[in-house]
Design a protein around this motif. Sequence first.
Motif, short mmCIF file in Angstrom:
data_model
loop_
_atom_site.label_atom_id
_atom_site.label_comp_id
_atom_site.label_asym_id
_atom_site.label_seq_id
_atom_site.Cartn_x
_atom_site.Cartn_y
_atom_site.Cartn_z
N ASP A 92 0.83 -1.20 0.00
CA ASP A 92 0.00 0.00 0.00
C ASP A 92 0.86 1.26 0.00
O ASP A 92 0.57 2.23 -0.69
CB ASP A 92 -0.92 0.02 1.22
N LEU A 93 1.93 1.23 0.77
CA LEU A 93 2.81 2.40 0.83
C LEU A 93 3.52 2.62 -0.51
O LEU A 93 3.68 3.76 -0.95
CB LEU A 93 3.83 2.24 1.96
N ARG A 94 3.95 1.54 -1.14
CA ARG A 94 4.59 1.67 -2.45
C ARG A 94 3.64 2.31 -3.46
O ARG A 94 4.03 3.14 -4.28
CB ARG A 94 5.08 0.31 -2.95
N VAL A 95 2.36 1.91 -3.40
CA VAL A 95 1.37 2.51 -4.29
C VAL A 95 1.24 4.00 -4.03
O VAL A 95 1.22 4.82 -4.96
CB VAL A 95 0.00 1.81 -4.11
N ALA A 96 1.16 4.37 -2.75
CA ALA A 96 1.02 5.78 -2.40
C ALA A 96 2.24 6.58 -2.86
O ALA A 96 2.10 7.67 -3.44
CB ALA A 96 0.83 5.93 -0.90
N PHE A 97 3.42 6.06 -2.61
CA PHE A 97 4.64 6.76 -3.02
C PHE A 97 4.68 6.95 -4.54
O PHE A 97 5.03 8.03 -5.04
CB PHE A 97 5.89 5.99 -2.58
N GLU A 98 4.30 5.91 -5.29
CA GLU A 98 4.35 5.99 -6.74
C GLU A 98 3.31 6.98 -7.28
O GLU A 98 3.59 7.74 -8.20
CB GLU A 98 4.12 4.60 -7.35
N LEU A 99 2.11 6.96 -6.71
CA LEU A 99 1.08 7.90 -7.14
C LEU A 99 1.52 9.34 -6.92
O LEU A 99 1.37 10.20 -7.81
CB LEU A 99 -0.23 7.64 -6.38
N LEU A 100 2.09 9.61 -5.77
CA LEU A 100 2.54 10.96 -5.47
C LEU A 100 3.72 11.35 -6.36
O LEU A 100 3.80 12.48 -6.85
CB LEU A 100 2.92 11.07 -3.99
N ARG A 101 4.64 10.40 -6.57
CA ARG A 101 5.81 10.71 -7.40
C ARG A 101 5.41 10.99 -8.85
O ARG A 101 5.89 11.93 -9.48
CB ARG A 101 6.81 9.55 -7.36
#
Length: 264
Positions: free
Chosen positions: A204-213
């Motif tokens: 879930d955190l990887r998804v959030a980081f990628e979306l923001l990036r």
Amino acid sequence: MGIGASAGGIEALQAFFGALGTSRQLAFVVVTHMNPDHESHLAEVLARHAKIEVKVAEPGVRPEGGTAYMMPAGSLLRLRDGAFELEEISRETPNSGPIDIFLSSLARDCKDRAVGIVLSGGNSDGTLGIKAIKERGGITMAQASDAAGAPDHPDMPNSALATGLVDFALSVESMPATLKRLVESRASFESLEEYQDADELDDDLRVAFELLRSHTGHDFSGYKRRTFLRRLARRAQVVEAKSLEEYLGHLRHSSKEVSRSPAV
């Protein structure tokens, strides 16, 4: 909860506390623009409309739930280490933005548990305080100009709204219900803090980081894990997502939400 009001604010405050009913979990601090040479009767006025206890803030007192505290005339009010600090002012003291001062201190002291509310008023006081609360992951509200019960003097809430950092633009009568909903939903997300090191959160955190990036060009993976999770949970509350997974789905489909993410 810090509430700022100025011109036209008494009527707005009466409506707010009239709609609040009883609330034992929330502590409210009301900051207004007052003539330092005149005794304030705001506490007595609001006590006739509120179903919670109304007091004048005193130095060293720690705010308690189920109580509304009024800033006394002739003073600037701050919160430090969970207790009130008062600074005496006079007519000769330059206009120092008492609402900004209190909301900024609330942000420093309560961080993501702070709530800042800006009601009717004729200037921009409260805008800097709203920014400070958002920087620390708190919740912000302003009295809506296009709603029933629009402010008599919209400059102050409109200035806050113009920052793009206000989570809820509402009528004062609908604010208490939203506050109560946020408090009730918070418990369902506090468990994220207990499991901040759990491996199952990694995806879930990887998804959030990628979306923001991908939307901002910045890599937020260097954020402290606990802080990042708490701020994602706070935004999930605002958009009424019932889980972190549901919030990430909302984040995927809303560029506006990505731009308002507390990580940005």
